[in-house]
Design an enzyme around this catalytic site. Structure first.
Site, PDB file in Angstrom:
ATOM      1  N   ASP A 162      29.472  24.626 -28.206  1.00  0.00           N
ATOM      2  CA  ASP A 162      30.191  24.591 -26.936  1.00  0.00           C
ATOM      3  C   ASP A 162      31.505  25.369 -26.998  1.00  0.00           C
ATOM      4  O   ASP A 162      32.557  24.860 -26.644  1.00  0.00           O
ATOM      5  CB  ASP A 162      30.436  23.114 -26.594  1.00  0.00           C
ATOM      6  CG  ASP A 162      31.102  22.916 -25.246  1.00  0.00           C
ATOM      7  OD1 ASP A 162      30.835  23.714 -24.341  1.00  0.00           O
ATOM      8  OD2 ASP A 162      31.889  21.951 -25.125  1.00  0.00           O
ATOM      9  N   ASN A 413      29.283  19.994 -38.031  1.00  0.00           N
ATOM     10  CA  ASN A 413      29.608  19.236 -36.823  1.00  0.00           C
ATOM     11  C   ASN A 413      28.346  18.941 -36.028  1.00  0.00           C
ATOM     12  O   ASN A 413      27.632  19.868 -35.612  1.00  0.00           O
ATOM     13  CB  ASN A 413      30.568  20.017 -35.936  1.00  0.00           C
ATOM     14  CG  ASN A 413      30.881  19.253 -34.651  1.00  0.00           C
ATOM     15  OD1 ASN A 413      31.584  18.244 -34.681  1.00  0.00           O
ATOM     16  ND2 ASN A 413      30.335  19.703 -33.525  1.00  0.00           N
ATOM     17  N   GLU A 414      28.082  17.667 -35.834  1.00  0.00           N
ATOM     18  CA  GLU A 414      27.019  17.185 -34.954  1.00  0.00           C
ATOM     19  C   GLU A 414      25.664  17.839 -35.184  1.00  0.00           C
ATOM     20  O   GLU A 414      24.992  18.256 -34.228  1.00  0.00           O
ATOM     21  CB  GLU A 414      27.419  17.360 -33.481  1.00  0.00           C
ATOM     22  CG  GLU A 414      28.618  16.535 -33.087  1.00  0.00           C
ATOM     23  CD  GLU A 414      28.768  16.394 -31.570  1.00  0.00           C
ATOM     24  OE1 GLU A 414      28.130  17.166 -30.829  1.00  0.00           O
ATOM     25  OE2 GLU A 414      29.523  15.515 -31.144  1.00  0.00           O
ATOM     26  N   TYR A 469      31.463   9.788 -26.755  1.00  0.00           N
ATOM     27  CA  TYR A 469      31.928  10.075 -25.385  1.00  0.00           C
ATOM     28  C   TYR A 469      31.546   8.956 -24.425  1.00  0.00           C
ATOM     29  O   TYR A 469      31.130   9.227 -23.302  1.00  0.00           O
ATOM     30  CB  TYR A 469      31.368  11.427 -24.940  1.00  0.00           C
ATOM     31  CG  TYR A 469      32.048  12.581 -25.661  1.00  0.00           C
ATOM     32  CD1 TYR A 469      33.222  13.134 -25.156  1.00  0.00           C
ATOM     33  CD2 TYR A 469      31.555  13.082 -26.858  1.00  0.00           C
ATOM     34  CE1 TYR A 469      33.877  14.167 -25.828  1.00  0.00           C
ATOM     35  CE2 TYR A 469      32.198  14.115 -27.533  1.00  0.00           C
ATOM     36  CZ  TYR A 469      33.361  14.660 -27.009  1.00  0.00           C
ATOM     37  OH  TYR A 469      34.010  15.675 -27.667  1.00  0.00           O
ATOM     38  N   TYR A 473      30.078  11.227 -21.208  1.00  0.00           N
ATOM     39  CA  TYR A 473      28.672  11.643 -21.100  1.00  0.00           C
ATOM     40  C   TYR A 473      27.750  10.451 -20.862  1.00  0.00           C
ATOM     41  O   TYR A 473      26.649  10.617 -20.349  1.00  0.00           O
ATOM     42  CB  TYR A 473      28.231  12.404 -22.358  1.00  0.00           C
ATOM     43  CG  TYR A 473      28.871  13.772 -22.476  1.00  0.00           C
ATOM     44  CD1 TYR A 473      28.753  14.713 -21.461  1.00  0.00           C
ATOM     45  CD2 TYR A 473      29.602  14.122 -23.612  1.00  0.00           C
ATOM     46  CE1 TYR A 473      29.348  15.961 -21.563  1.00  0.00           C
ATOM     47  CE2 TYR A 473      30.188  15.369 -23.719  1.00  0.00           C
ATOM     48  CZ  TYR A 473      30.060  16.283 -22.698  1.00  0.00           C
ATOM     49  OH  TYR A 473      30.644  17.522 -22.789  1.00  0.00           O
ATOM     50  N   GLU A 504      36.023  12.898 -32.406  1.00  0.00           N
ATOM     51  CA  GLU A 504      36.062  13.385 -31.014  1.00  0.00           C
ATOM     52  C   GLU A 504      35.909  12.209 -30.066  1.00  0.00           C
ATOM     53  O   GLU A 504      35.012  11.373 -30.240  1.00  0.00           O
ATOM     54  CB  GLU A 504      34.927  14.379 -30.730  1.00  0.00           C
ATOM     55  CG  GLU A 504      35.117  15.742 -31.354  1.00  0.00           C
ATOM     56  CD  GLU A 504      33.996  16.733 -30.990  1.00  0.00           C
ATOM     57  OE1 GLU A 504      33.380  16.573 -29.914  1.00  0.00           O
ATOM     58  OE2 GLU A 504      33.752  17.639 -31.800  1.00  0.00           O
ATOM     59  N   TRP A 549      39.426  14.933 -28.452  1.00  0.00           N
ATOM     60  CA  TRP A 549      38.821  16.221 -28.115  1.00  0.00           C
ATOM     61  C   TRP A 549      39.346  16.608 -26.743  1.00  0.00           C
ATOM     62  O   TRP A 549      39.095  15.906 -25.804  1.00  0.00           O
ATOM     63  CB  TRP A 549      37.292  16.117 -28.101  1.00  0.00           C
ATOM     64  CG  TRP A 549      36.660  17.476 -27.997  1.00  0.00           C
ATOM     65  CD1 TRP A 549      36.090  18.046 -26.893  1.00  0.00           C
ATOM     66  CD2 TRP A 549      36.566  18.435 -29.049  1.00  0.00           C
ATOM     67  NE1 TRP A 549      35.646  19.299 -27.194  1.00  0.00           N
ATOM     68  CE2 TRP A 549      35.933  19.572 -28.509  1.00  0.00           C
ATOM     69  CE3 TRP A 549      36.972  18.450 -30.393  1.00  0.00           C
ATOM     70  CZ2 TRP A 549      35.683  20.714 -29.262  1.00  0.00           C
ATOM     71  CZ3 TRP A 549      36.717  19.587 -31.131  1.00  0.00           C
ATOM     72  CH2 TRP A 549      36.074  20.707 -30.572  1.00  0.00           C
ATOM     73  N   LYS A 568      38.581  19.466 -21.654  1.00  0.00           N
ATOM     74  CA  LYS A 568      38.978  18.202 -22.278  1.00  0.00           C
ATOM     75  C   LYS A 568      40.337  18.308 -22.967  1.00  0.00           C
ATOM     76  O   LYS A 568      40.784  17.358 -23.619  1.00  0.00           O
ATOM     77  CB  LYS A 568      37.910  17.736 -23.274  1.00  0.00           C
ATOM     78  CG  LYS A 568      36.591  17.388 -22.585  1.00  0.00           C
ATOM     79  CD  LYS A 568      35.640  16.635 -23.472  1.00  0.00           C
ATOM     80  CE  LYS A 568      34.303  16.430 -22.792  1.00  0.00           C
ATOM     81  NZ  LYS A 568      33.521  17.671 -22.615  1.00  0.00           N
TER      82      LYS A 568
HETATM   83  C1  GCB Z   1      30.976  17.657 -28.876  1.00  0.00           C
HETATM   84  C2  GCB Z   1      31.133  18.881 -29.682  1.00  0.00           C
HETATM   85  C3  GCB Z   1      32.202  19.801 -29.133  1.00  0.00           C
HETATM   86  C4  GCB Z   1      32.085  19.870 -27.611  1.00  0.00           C
HETATM   87  C5  GCB Z   1      32.315  18.475 -27.067  1.00  0.00           C
HETATM   88  C6  GCB Z   1      32.195  18.419 -25.539  1.00  0.00           C
HETATM   89  O1  GCB Z   1      30.470  16.665 -29.299  1.00  0.00           O
HETATM   90  O2  GCB Z   1      31.380  18.618 -31.036  1.00  0.00           O
HETATM   91  O3  GCB Z   1      32.047  21.069 -29.699  1.00  0.00           O
HETATM   92  O4  GCB Z   1      32.980  20.774 -27.061  1.00  0.00           O
HETATM   93  O5  GCB Z   1      31.362  17.611 -27.596  1.00  0.00           O
HETATM   94  O6  GCB Z   1      33.210  18.556 -24.873  1.00  0.00           O
HETATM   95  O7  GCB Z   1      31.095  18.263 -25.045  1.00  0.00           O
END
Ligand code: GCB
Length: 592
Positions: A162, A413-414, A469, A473, A504, A549, A568
């Site tokens: 992203d 990462n993820e 999130y 999300y 995050e 984040w 964000k």
């Molecule tokens: C995440 C990712 C990050 C994204 C973020 C988002 O989990 O690690 O790279 O930018 O979410 O804002 O969706």
């Protein structure tokens, strides 16, 4: 590989500035030998910078493929008899370099340095042509991965992270000179023995068999503390001034190669004396439990993209201090070495991450575009990918091992982490990291799709790093439901008995958008969202850190979930505060 520096025996010449530049969409430059002449039909490009936003042109911005950079430089006359090296701090995502007509080095990976000894190909007092063929294509065997898809409109680069695929020469390029006998590496580890410090060092050198070694440790005022004459050994520092979060105290270790009384090579390595360890559910620095406050960041700026910029470096650290942050993660790739050097001096704590991001086909849809791939398979991320990933881990650790600010390695990462294939892919990579650095904790960042009980990779980490999130999300706009669900999941993770860092949590926020009752995208909602998260963290003992984040809004690929990029940020892309900045400042600085 040592970072180039000036010293009593070493000299650098910066190659930053305007370079000749040309996109090569047909991939014809190599066979047409563009490196052997002034780059035909070229424009101008800035080094260091991403090329994408410099030209006011959509084709350039979205370009992927071969990209040519070329400059000419006079090799200093005084470098007669010296070893001459060409050093790139990075080239994204891969590069091949020629000096005049001679190919001197190739390198894979966009965020770590590479260099070539070019002594035999240049002459002091003469001008030399340096040509770099950069390629920014992402594919299944690159870190990060991507794919080129055929569409009715032509070929398109897809990737699953992203942030915008900025590319080019993002960091400084140097010519430097040393004696043919020279120091090639130094490795420092430190320990504490009561009030005293212990510095273990190892020096590697080339062509130095008949030379003596001397190391001189000086304190920050330049006063000599101790010396030694062994290539590796232990230095004791009585009443040490420790490096600590918020107190970036650095000693200077000068390493000298000597022929009699003559200093043949001298290299200065800064040293912060501190310890890091995981003790049960605690993350411990210098024997004290440490709680991370701060952000996931990006290297992302208007016009220059991922180009390094010292003004923003200093300004961002001022903002970190202003808000009361003590740390950040180099999400999602190794940052410029200037950043690490500055973090050492400012006492800011770093979670240092590789560029392994987007290894997860379960994520996306709306955010990252169409998928339809399997993450780990012989055709997609496979053993060749893993070798590139392993090399990225080795290069990150080799580059950053001596930074006291770095307390934890994040190897990805993820990624997909809830399948057998993922477990098989990652287990050896943890071994690679541990072998490269037995002294620091190692982890990876877990994604919401692999919650507690499903994740098969977190077993290998020393700490748990979670991106979540709830309230964004999932449970969007319903912070009450989010709070319940989040606490339930966190309690399960806490049962693992490892420290948990929330790497995050965040909510997109359009600056200037307000509603009386906080709704998603407003400044009010971002504040309420963060408050909710903090209530949950404060109830769970094993949570030892919170990194929001993101530090600032940043550029992404376009998509229906992104409004002029990812919003964000607690600061806007031009570093103005949203309401959340004041809320975080109150929490982190413990001010009413
Ligand atoms: C995440 C990712 C990050 C994204 C973020 C988002 O989990 O690690 O790279 O930018 O979410 O804002 O969706």
């Amino acid at each position: 590989m040592l970072r180039p520096q000036d010293s009593s025996t070493r000299e650098r010449k910066s190659l930053n500035g305007l370079w000749r530049f040309r996109l090569d969409s047909e991939g014809e430059g190599r066979s047409a030998r563009w490196f052997s002449q002034p780059l035909p039909e070229s424009g101008q490009m800035v080094v260091p910078a991403s090329f994408n936003d410099i030209a006011a042109n959509a084709t350039v911005r979205d370009y992927f493929g071969d990209i040519w950079y070329q400059t000419s430089v006079w090799v200093p006359l005084g470098w007669q008899g010296r070893r001459i090296v060409l050093h790139f701090e990075s080239a994204t995502h891969r590069a091949t370099v020629w000096v005049n007509d001679v190919e001197v080095v190739s390198h894979e990976g966009g965020y770590t340095p590479f260099e070539a000894d070019i002594t035999d190909h240049v002459a002091p007092g003469q001008e030399v042509r340096i040509t770099a063929l950069i390629n920014n294509t992402l594919h299944w065997q690159s870190i990060p991965p991507g794919v080129i898809e055929d569409t009715p409109a032509g070929k398109r680069q897809r990737y699953w992270h992203d942030f915008f695929n900025y590319a080019g020469i993002h960091r400084s390029v140097w010519l430097y000179a040393t004696d043919p006998a020279h120091i090639t590496d130094v490795t420092i580890t430190t320990d504490l023995d009561g009030a005293n410090g212990v510095i273990n060092y190892t020096v590697d050198a080339e062509g130095a068999d008949d030379l003596e070694i001397k190391v001189i440790l000086r304190d920050a005022e330049g006063t000599e503390v101790t010396t030694d004459t062994r290539p590796s050994g232990t230095l004791n520092v009585p009443s040490v001034h420790k490096w600590a979060p918020g107190d970036g105290y650095l000693y200077d270790l000068e390493i000298q190669l000597l022929r009699g009384d003559t200093i043949v090579d001298s290299y200065h390595q800064s040293v912060g004396v501190r310890t890091v360890k995981v003790d049960g559910i605690r993350f411990v620095i210098n024997g004290e439990p440490f709680y991370f406050t701060g952000f996931g960041k990006h290297e992302d700026l208007p016009v220059i993209g991922k180009g390094h910029n010292d003004a923003y470096l200093v300004h961002d650290f001022e903002l970190l201090k202003w808000i009361g942050a003590n740390s950040f993660r180099t999400s999602h790739y190794p940052y410029a070495e200037d950043v690490l050097d500055y973090a050492d001096r400012q006492g800011i704590v770093i979670i240092d991450e590789t560029a392994a991001v987007g290894l997860n086909m379960g994520l996306g849809g709306g955010i990252f575009g169409g998928q339809g791939y399997q993450t780990f398979s012989p055709e997609t991320a496979n053993s060749a990918t893993r070798e590139v990933h392993a090399q990225a881990i080795r290069e990150l650790i080799a580059r950053d091992k001596n930074h006291p600010s770095v307390v934890l390695w994040s190897i990805a990462n993820e990624p997909e982490s809830d399948t057998e294939e993922a477990e098989k892919y990652f287990q050896p990579l943890f071994d690679v990291a541990r072998q490269a650095d037995p002294t620091r904790p190692i982890g990876f960042v877990n994604v919401m799709l692999a919650p507690h009980g499903k994740c098969r990779v977190s077993q290998f980490g020393d700490v748990l790093m979670l991106n979540r999130y709830y309230g964004w999300y999932v449970n969007t706009g319903d912070l009450e439901a989010a709070e319940l669900a989040w606490e339930e999941e966190l309690k399960a993770w806490a049962g693992d008995g490892k420290p948990i860092i929330i790497t995050e949590y965040g909510a997109d926020t359009y600056p200037g958008l307000h509603t009386l009752v906080g709704e998603p995208w407003t400044e009010e909602y971002q504040v309420e969202y963060l408050d909710m998260n903090h209530r949950v963290f404060d109830r769970i003992d094993a949570v030892v850190g919170e990194q929001v984040w993101n530090f600032a809004d940043f550029t992404t690929t376009s998509g229906i979930m992104r409004v002029g990029g990812n919003k964000k940020g607690v600061f806007t892309r031009d570093r103005q505060p949203k309401a959340s900045a004041y809320a975080l400042r109150r929490r982190w600085r413990k001010e009413p």
